[in-house]
Design an enzyme around this catalytic site. Sequence first.
Site, PDB file in Angstrom:
ATOM      1  N   THR A 133       0.771  -1.348   0.099  1.00 15.63           N
ATOM      2  CA  THR A 133      -0.207  -0.039   0.052  1.00 15.63           C
ATOM      3  C   THR A 133       0.798   1.366  -0.141  1.00 15.63           C
ATOM      4  OG1 THR A 133       0.088   0.134   2.426  1.00 15.63           O
ATOM      5  CG2 THR A 133      -1.700  -1.040   1.435  1.00 15.63           C
ATOM      6  N   CYS A 134       0.133   2.462  -0.043  1.00  9.11           N
ATOM      7  CA  CYS A 134       0.769   3.606  -0.219  1.00  9.11           C
ATOM      8  C   CYS A 134       1.106   4.191   1.207  1.00  9.11           C
ATOM      9  CB  CYS A 134      -0.068   4.733  -1.021  1.00  9.11           C
ATOM     10  SG  CYS A 134      -0.342   4.124  -2.739  1.00  9.11           S
ATOM     11  N   ASP A 135       1.088   3.559   2.418  1.00 12.26           N
ATOM     12  CA  ASP A 135       1.272   3.919   3.638  1.00 12.26           C
ATOM     13  C   ASP A 135       2.858   3.510   4.184  1.00 12.26           C
ATOM     14  OD1 ASP A 135      -0.734   4.307   6.372  1.00 12.26           O
ATOM     15  OD2 ASP A 135       1.221   3.675   6.494  1.00 12.26           O
ATOM     16  N   ASN A 148      -6.688   1.414  -0.077  1.00 14.45           N
ATOM     17  CA  ASN A 148      -5.775   1.431  -1.521  1.00 14.45           C
ATOM     18  C   ASN A 148      -6.713   0.507  -2.530  1.00 14.45           C
ATOM     19  OD1 ASN A 148      -2.450   1.810  -1.320  1.00 14.45           O
ATOM     20  ND2 ASN A 148      -3.943   3.330  -0.983  1.00 14.45           N
TER      21      ASN A 148
END
Length: 392
Positions: free
Chosen positions: A327-329, A370
């Site tokens: 994910t984009c975290d 996401n």
Amino acid sequence: MSTTLDRIRGFLAEHDPPTPCLVIDVDTVLERYHALAATFDGCRIQYAVKANPEPAVLRALVAAGASFDVASPAEIELCLAAGAAPETLSYGNTVKKRADIAFAHRAGVREYVIEAESDLVNVAEEAQGAQVSVRLLVEAPASVTPFGRKFGCAADQAVPLLLRAAELGLDPAGVSFHVGSQQLDTGAWDLAIASAAKVFTATAEHGVPLRRLNVGGGIGVGYTGPVPAPADYAAAIGAALREHLPGQAPEVVLEPGRAIVAEAGLVRCEVVLVSRKSADDAERWVYLDIGRYNGLAETENEAIAYRLEVVTDHSAADGPVIIAGPTCDGDDVLYQRTPYRLPLSLRPGDRIDILSAGAYTASYSSVAFNGIPPLRTYCIHSIHEGRPRSAE
Ligand SMILES: Cc1ncc(COP(=O)(O)O)c(C=O)c1O
């Protein structure tokens, strides 16, 4: 005789489901349940549903005679749908809304764990006559995934709460505690049972004898390191009971989650990207299609270090890696302090198996961060009740 891994990998080879996915071998769940029931002879085994609430797991445990620790109306519904009798459910969450108690009472749940007066009053009003246990805050040695001070109250609060329960027409059944999940120090139960015994003595002096002691979960699973055997936990708990509650023989409830389902499950995932951030970095970053938000929540603080096995054939040469989720975290990094090594020839599309991943994985998976769906679970059975191996 086939092993858990043989059966799960046989299923994966036959069906090749999209990754990531969790495969639970229900026979292993049952085997762990029966082994714990035999080791903790005479104890009620109350499966903590939060560890893995898959209907097939619950149905098998119902058939095996388990009781259940539930934490919400949704978990109650799952257990009842799996065929559990409401008397076998205990509402173990001390943080619950009044409406949740009313729901549980209507569903037939008769035992509630509390730690504060407002919740006690709600139970008295919404679940007249119910059995009440008070959760003790125990100063146990830190476990691998500790609760800190989040749950329970000190013995000096527990006593008045139990006396008040009696005044309110409730049934003050006993005391519960949890020494922290993946608790590797069996001495933790000695401290907790000593504290519980003080509550037993004090309430009895006020004419309110208690009869039940819930010693929680916390039984460890061997992920990558050694853990005490279930028999070591049972011996420590038995010795503490004899020492601190001599001659009292309370009903003892064990509430395992992890120890019943972890080793029954395997996650198969895929390498999405391998990245070397600069030419002279020793470590490569390996990004998987599973991470913190779609099943591996327990890698927070790198608490649980899962055993990884690369499925795709590679040469033996390996090197150090940092492992991250998809994910984009920025927090979706699984292991950067815990040393892991993976083949130097690892590349996108390679499959990796995450072992002993049946507990606290699918149940922690977010709904769509996401746009990634929750971790898909397949439950497999071999022959029991005359049914052939099947997937659900
Ligand atoms: C009240 C309660 N009981 C039992 C358990 C199960 O613990 P474990 O998975 O360590 O056996 C938990 C886990 O969080 C819990 O909160």
